[in-house]
Design a protein around this motif. Structure first.
Motif, PDB file in Angstrom:
ATOM      1  N   MET A   1       0.845  -1.200   0.000  1.00 17.31           N
ATOM      2  CA  MET A   1       0.000   0.000   0.000  1.00 17.31           C
ATOM      3  C   MET A   1       0.879   1.249   0.000  1.00 17.31           C
ATOM      4  N   PRO A   2       0.734   2.149  -0.991  1.00 15.83           N
ATOM      5  CA  PRO A   2       1.575   3.344  -1.051  1.00 15.83           C
ATOM      6  C   PRO A   2       1.432   4.211   0.194  1.00 15.83           C
ATOM      7  N   ASN A   3       2.538   4.783   0.610  1.00 16.02           N
ATOM      8  CA  ASN A   3       2.579   5.586   1.829  1.00 16.02           C
ATOM      9  C   ASN A   3       2.860   7.045   1.467  1.00 16.02           C
ATOM     10  N   ILE A   4       1.963   7.946   1.852  1.00 20.13           N
ATOM     11  CA  ILE A   4       2.048   9.355   1.477  1.00 20.13           C
ATOM     12  C   ILE A   4       2.380  10.192   2.712  1.00 20.13           C
ATOM     13  N   LEU A   5       3.402  11.051   2.589  1.00 22.37           N
ATOM     14  CA  LEU A   5       3.719  11.991   3.658  1.00 22.37           C
ATOM     15  C   LEU A   5       3.046  13.320   3.362  1.00 22.37           C
ATOM     16  N   ILE A   6       2.166  13.760   4.251  1.00 18.61           N
ATOM     17  CA  ILE A   6       1.463  15.033   4.111  1.00 18.61           C
ATOM     18  C   ILE A   6       2.172  16.069   4.973  1.00 18.61           C
ATOM     19  N   VAL A   7       2.658  17.126   4.333  1.00 19.20           N
ATOM     20  CA  VAL A   7       3.348  18.199   5.053  1.00 19.20           C
ATOM     21  C   VAL A   7       2.459  19.432   4.990  1.00 19.20           C
ATOM     22  N   GLU A   8       1.751  19.700   6.085  1.00 15.94           N
ATOM     23  CA  GLU A   8       0.708  20.741   6.092  1.00 15.94           C
ATOM     24  C   GLU A   8       0.492  21.206   7.527  1.00 15.94           C
ATOM     25  N   ASP A   9       0.547  22.532   7.757  1.00 13.47           N
ATOM     26  CA  ASP A   9       0.379  23.051   9.114  1.00 13.47           C
ATOM     27  C   ASP A   9      -1.072  23.360   9.465  1.00 13.47           C
ATOM     28  N   ASP A  10      -1.952  23.367   8.476  1.00 12.05           N
ATOM     29  CA  ASP A  10      -3.378  23.557   8.749  1.00 12.05           C
ATOM     30  C   ASP A  10      -3.987  22.186   9.048  1.00 12.05           C
ATOM     31  N   ALA A  11      -4.366  21.975  10.300  1.00 15.26           N
ATOM     32  CA  ALA A  11      -4.811  20.647  10.749  1.00 15.26           C
ATOM     33  C   ALA A  11      -6.046  20.167   9.979  1.00 15.26           C
ATOM     34  N   LYS A  12      -6.972  21.081   9.661  1.00 16.43           N
ATOM     35  CA  LYS A  12      -8.189  20.677   8.950  1.00 16.43           C
ATOM     36  C   LYS A  12      -7.870  20.214   7.528  1.00 16.43           C
ATOM     37  N   ILE A  13      -7.002  20.970   6.847  1.00 17.98           N
ATOM     38  CA  ILE A  13      -6.630  20.593   5.476  1.00 17.98           C
ATOM     39  C   ILE A  13      -5.856  19.279   5.484  1.00 17.98           C
ATOM     40  N   ALA A  14      -4.935  19.154   6.435  1.00 17.45           N
ATOM     41  CA  ALA A  14      -4.137  17.929   6.523  1.00 17.45           C
ATOM     42  C   ALA A  14      -5.020  16.712   6.756  1.00 17.45           C
ATOM     43  N   GLN A  15      -6.016  16.862   7.642  1.00 18.46           N
ATOM     44  CA  GLN A  15      -6.904  15.742   7.926  1.00 18.46           C
ATOM     45  C   GLN A  15      -7.790  15.414   6.731  1.00 18.46           C
ATOM     46  N   LEU A  16      -8.224  16.446   6.006  1.00 22.50           N
ATOM     47  CA  LEU A  16      -9.025  16.236   4.802  1.00 22.50           C
ATOM     48  C   LEU A  16      -8.225  15.440   3.775  1.00 22.50           C
ATOM     49  N   GLU A  17      -6.980  15.851   3.548  1.00 23.26           N
ATOM     50  CA  GLU A  17      -6.119  15.126   2.613  1.00 23.26           C
ATOM     51  C   GLU A  17      -5.928  13.687   3.056  1.00 23.26           C
ATOM     52  N   SER A  18      -5.659  13.518   4.329  1.00 19.63           N
ATOM     53  CA  SER A  18      -5.428  12.177   4.866  1.00 19.63           C
ATOM     54  C   SER A  18      -6.658  11.291   4.718  1.00 19.63           C
TER      55      SER A  18
ATOM     56  N   ASP B   1       5.389  20.702  10.908  1.00 19.36           N
ATOM     57  CA  ASP B   1       6.541  21.587  11.037  1.00 19.36           C
ATOM     58  C   ASP B   1       7.550  21.264   9.941  1.00 19.36           C
ATOM     59  N   GLY B   2       7.875  22.260   9.121  1.00 20.03           N
ATOM     60  CA  GLY B   2       8.768  22.030   8.002  1.00 20.03           C
ATOM     61  C   GLY B   2      10.140  21.513   8.391  1.00 20.03           C
ATOM     62  N   SER B   3      10.622  21.892   9.573  1.00 18.28           N
ATOM     63  CA  SER B   3      11.964  21.495   9.992  1.00 18.28           C
ATOM     64  C   SER B   3      12.064  20.004  10.310  1.00 18.28           C
TER      65      SER B   3
ATOM     66  N   LEU C   1       3.354  18.506  -0.300  1.00 14.15           N
ATOM     67  CA  LEU C   1       4.142  19.528   0.387  1.00 14.15           C
ATOM     68  C   LEU C   1       3.507  20.908   0.273  1.00 14.15           C
ATOM     69  N   ASP C   2       3.062  21.447   1.416  1.00 13.05           N
ATOM     70  CA  ASP C   2       2.541  22.812   1.441  1.00 13.05           C
ATOM     71  C   ASP C   2       3.716  23.791   1.340  1.00 13.05           C
ATOM     72  N   ILE C   3       3.512  24.937   0.714  1.00 12.73           N
ATOM     73  CA  ILE C   3       4.599  25.909   0.562  1.00 12.73           C
ATOM     74  C   ILE C   3       4.798  26.729   1.832  1.00 12.73           C
ATOM     75  N   MET C   4       3.694  27.218   2.420  1.00  9.94           N
ATOM     76  CA  MET C   4       3.794  28.092   3.591  1.00  9.94           C
ATOM     77  C   MET C   4       3.762  27.254   4.863  1.00  9.94           C
ATOM     78  N   LEU C   5       4.933  27.098   5.504  1.00 14.29           N
ATOM     79  CA  LEU C   5       5.048  26.240   6.669  1.00 14.29           C
ATOM     80  C   LEU C   5       5.864  26.916   7.762  1.00 14.29           C
ATOM     81  N   PRO C   6       5.588  26.591   9.019  1.00 11.11           N
ATOM     82  CA  PRO C   6       6.472  27.058  10.095  1.00 11.11           C
ATOM     83  C   PRO C   6       7.750  26.217  10.110  1.00 11.11           C
ATOM     84  N   GLY C   7       8.822  26.813  10.554  1.00  6.76           N
ATOM     85  CA  GLY C   7      10.069  26.071  10.696  1.00  6.76           C
ATOM     86  C   GLY C   7      10.943  26.103   9.467  1.00  6.76           C
ATOM     87  N   CYS C   8      10.342  25.903   8.297  1.00  8.70           N
ATOM     88  CA  CYS C   8      11.107  25.852   7.047  1.00  8.70           C
ATOM     89  C   CYS C   8      10.116  25.923   5.893  1.00  8.70           C
ATOM     90  N   SER C   9      10.398  26.743   4.893  1.00 12.66           N
ATOM     91  CA  SER C   9       9.447  26.906   3.793  1.00 12.66           C
ATOM     92  C   SER C   9       9.404  25.670   2.903  1.00 12.66           C
TER      93      SER C   9
END
Length: 232
Positions: free
Chosen positions: A1-18, A33-35, A51-59
């Protein structure tokens, strides 16, 4: 089963994607956290990064660059920015595609599926079709299709998947002019969601790495009104 890493600081958007990805048969993990992204990719094998562009820690731009320096994996950027310069910057740093917010979750799933299929096909072709090819030498540039490596003099160049595919295709077909549309069809395929302008971005990135002077390219030449030619 493919494994996807979601990098997103907005919890609602991240959960929707997941949620949508898991409903469609994918495993997911979320990093806000981008870092922390590179450490997560080193710790566990993933098949694609959202990968979201606008992130805390690292763009997202910095993360994309870091991933490309050491990990071969499809990157799909998720951004609220729609300006052409932002899109070109993301693609130029090695992102495979982008999707803008707000997005249709079914479209997101379709993009992920398309890129996973494309990457699997590229990997299979790389292992199958280039088994016999040892190296291609062009001036001080050495391309090793079998090992997926490129050298400029003594220095190894780090090329993202599609930059390597594009360079290899041109090197295997020297002195032939290919239009942007023909290169796009060959390297990206009909199921890709962008357009032939993507070719120009990747050609420019290649020139920055392989040419002595990217403003006066000698290896990959522009044939005005026709396309590009690699001088073999």
């Amino acid at each position: 089963m493919p494994n996807i890493l979601i990098v997103e600081d907005d919890a609602k958007i991240a959960q929707l994607e997941s949620d949508y990805l898991e409903i469609n048969g994918y495993e997911t993990a979320i990093v806000s956290d981008g870092s922390l992204v590179i450490a997560e990719l080193r710790k566990k094998k993933y098949d694609l990064v959202l990968l979201d562009i606008m992130l805390p820690g690292c763009s997202g731009y910095d993360i994309c660059r870091q991933i490309r320096d050491e990990i071969d994996i499809p990157i799909l950027m998720v951004t609220a920015r729609t300006e052409a310069v932002d899109v070109i910057r993301g693609l130029g740093l090695g992102a495979d595609d982008y999707i803008t917010k707000p997005f249709d979750p079914s479209q997101l799933v379709a993009r992920v599926r398309s890129h996973l299929k494309r990457y699997a096909r590229l990997t299979k072709d790389r292992n199958k079709n280039r088994e016999e090819s040892e190296r291609i030498i062009i001036q001080d540039l050495v391309i090793e299709p079998k090992t997926w490596k490129v050298f400029k003099g003594e220095r190894e160049l780090k090329l993202p998947n599609r930059e390597f595919e594009l360079l290899c295709f041109l090197a295997e077909n020297p002195n032939i002019v290919f239009s942007k549309e023909a290169l796009f069809e060959k390297i990206w395929g009909f199921d890709y969601v962008s357009d032939a302008a993507t070719v120009s971005v990747h050609i420019n990135r290649l020139r920055e790495k392989i040419e002595d002077d990217s403003r006066n390219p000698q290896i990959i030449e522009t044939v005005w009104g026709a396309g590009y030619r690699l001088n073999g």
